[in-house]
Each structure stands twice: as C-alpha cells, then as structure tokens.
Enzyme design. Structure first.
Site, short mmCIF file in Angstrom:
data_model
loop_
_atom_site.label_atom_id
_atom_site.label_comp_id
_atom_site.label_asym_id
_atom_site.label_seq_id
_atom_site.Cartn_x
_atom_site.Cartn_y
_atom_site.Cartn_z
N CYS A 1 6.31 -5.35 0.52
CA CYS A 1 6.50 -4.02 -0.46
C CYS A 1 6.31 -2.98 0.73
CB CYS A 1 5.35 -3.97 -1.31
SG CYS A 1 5.77 -2.71 -2.79
N GLU B 1 0.85 -12.14 -2.82
CA GLU B 1 -0.67 -12.24 -2.70
C GLU B 1 -1.30 -12.36 -4.11
OE1 GLU B 1 1.05 -9.78 -1.91
OE2 GLU B 1 -0.08 -7.94 -2.29
N HIS C 1 4.73 -8.70 -4.59
CA HIS C 1 3.25 -9.13 -4.09
C HIS C 1 2.92 -10.48 -4.20
CE1 HIS C 1 1.94 -5.02 -3.18
NE2 HIS C 1 2.94 -4.55 -3.99
N GLY D 1 0.86 -1.20 0.04
CA GLY D 1 0.00 0.01 -0.04
C GLY D 1 0.89 1.19 -0.04
N1 GLN Z 1 5.44 2.99 -2.87
C1 GLN Z 1 4.91 2.42 -1.75
C2 GLN Z 1 5.55 2.89 -0.58
O1 GLN Z 1 6.51 3.61 -0.53
C3 GLN Z 1 4.99 0.89 -1.76
C4 GLN Z 1 4.40 0.24 -2.88
C5 GLN Z 1 3.56 -1.01 -2.61
O2 GLN Z 1 3.26 -1.45 -1.23
N2 GLN Z 1 3.06 -1.47 -3.47
O3 GLN Z 1 4.97 2.65 0.49
#
Ligand code: GLN
Length: 193
Positions: A78, A173, A171, A46
């Site tokens: 991520c 998931e 990811h 996220g």
């Molecule tokens: N760009 C997001 C961040 O810096 C991470 C991206 C992701 O979780 N898909 O928090």
C-alpha cells in the site's frame, strides 16, 4: 535471515506478527543502524507523505534505495508501494525503485475500503486467489515491461514483482494468508546463502 519492518508510522506491528508466525526473526527498523542489521525489509502501509518526512532524519530513504540497488529483497504494501513507485499522482517525491506509476487513494475514501478477491499467479501456490484488504489503496496506472503481475483485482494489477521487490497495493498482513510474506522470506533466505 533477519527481516526488518520500517517502523516509523503505519501498521508495521502487524507485519512483525506475520514474520513471527513464519518463524522469521523480525526487527522494527527506525534508524540506519537497524537497517544495516537486516537482510530483507517490509515497507508497510500507512501514510506515504508522513513516512517520507520521517525517513529524512536518518536519510533512510536514500539508504533503503541503496540497499535495494544492492539486492535487498523488499515487500512493499500500500503506502510502501507509493514510496517505491517511479511516479505518483498527486505528485510527491519517491525512492523511484519500482517501474510503476500510481494514483494515491484512487479507490475512494476510507468508507470505500474493502475486502476483495485477488486472482493470483501460479507462483504463489494454491489456491489461485486470496482475500485482499484494500484500505485507501493506490491504483497502478502503468507497469513497466520489467514488472511481473502476480495478482489482479477485476483485471487490474494489485500484486507485482520486479527483481527482489514484491509490491502489494492491499494489506497481506491483515489476513491469515501468509503466502506473500513467505515469498519475501524465501527470497531473503535464498539471497543470504
Ligand atoms: N492512502 C495512503 C497513502 O497515500 C496509503 C493507504 C495505506 O497504506 N493503507 O499513503
């Protein structure tokens, strides 16, 4: 064993669906009471900055860090990896529980998000590769000596393990490959015995 998914923001629902496929009880974690009810936790992708803000209300950041210190297994993906990293670029606060430094959004803009082949360590079982979905993923700039690399993309670490923490900059998931989640669930079941 009940496995929580931090559900303040991001793609937490996809993780609950994977846990369901594995036959593991899942719980969307939004409060301290929810956190107390789980034996393992997923920190989803996220926006890490948004998650950090949303965690403040119930001091979930401190509570999660404390549970990790007491051995709770965690899968961070991520943005979740950014939350656990020791340091991150650009600088922002973190739980500081994973001995890595990361650069946020280091693979470029949203349009550069892609599916790429991750080379896996034997610990994940066959086959020795999986499709990794990289969405504005962080890049691991440094991994400490206690961090084991379980997956690489073009030679760079993208799947890591340190004690009970599993960290994927992609990811898992979003594909049908359940091996990364299974590793978390197995660890949770083992620790809960
Ligand atoms: N760009 C997001 C961040 O810096 C991470 C991206 C992701 O979780 N898909 O928090």
């Amino acid at each position: 064993m009940r496995c929580g998914v931090l559900a303040l923001q991001g793609d937490w629902a996809a993780h609950l669906a994977v846990l369901d496929r594995l036959g593991t009880a899942g719980l969307a974690v939004r409060s301290a009471a929810d956190l107390a009810a789980v034996e393992a936790l997923v920190l989803p992708g996220g926006e890490s900055t948004a998650m950090l803000r949303l965690m403040e209300a119930e001091r979930l950041d401190e509570r999660i860090a404390d549970r990790i210190d007491h051995g709770m297994p965690v899968l961070a993906t991520c943005a979740g990896v950014i939350l656990l990293a020791r340091r991150c670029e650009p600088d922002q606060p973190s739980l500081d529980r994973l001995d890595v430094d990361v650069a946020r959004n280091a693979f470029g803009r949203q349009v550069h998000s892609r599916v790429a082949t991750v080379e896996l360590a034997a610990a994940l079982g066959p086959p020795p590769r999986l499709d990794g979905v990289f969405i504005r993923a962080p890049r691991i700039l440094r991994a400490g000596p206690g961090v084991e690399v379980l997956g690489r993309l073009d030679g760079e670490p993208v799947l890591l393990r340190q004690g009970g923490i599993l960290a994927a900059t992609f990811h898992p998931e979003l594909t049908g490959d359940l091996r990364v989640h299974r590793m978390l669930v197995d660890r949770g079941a083992h620790d809960g015995r």
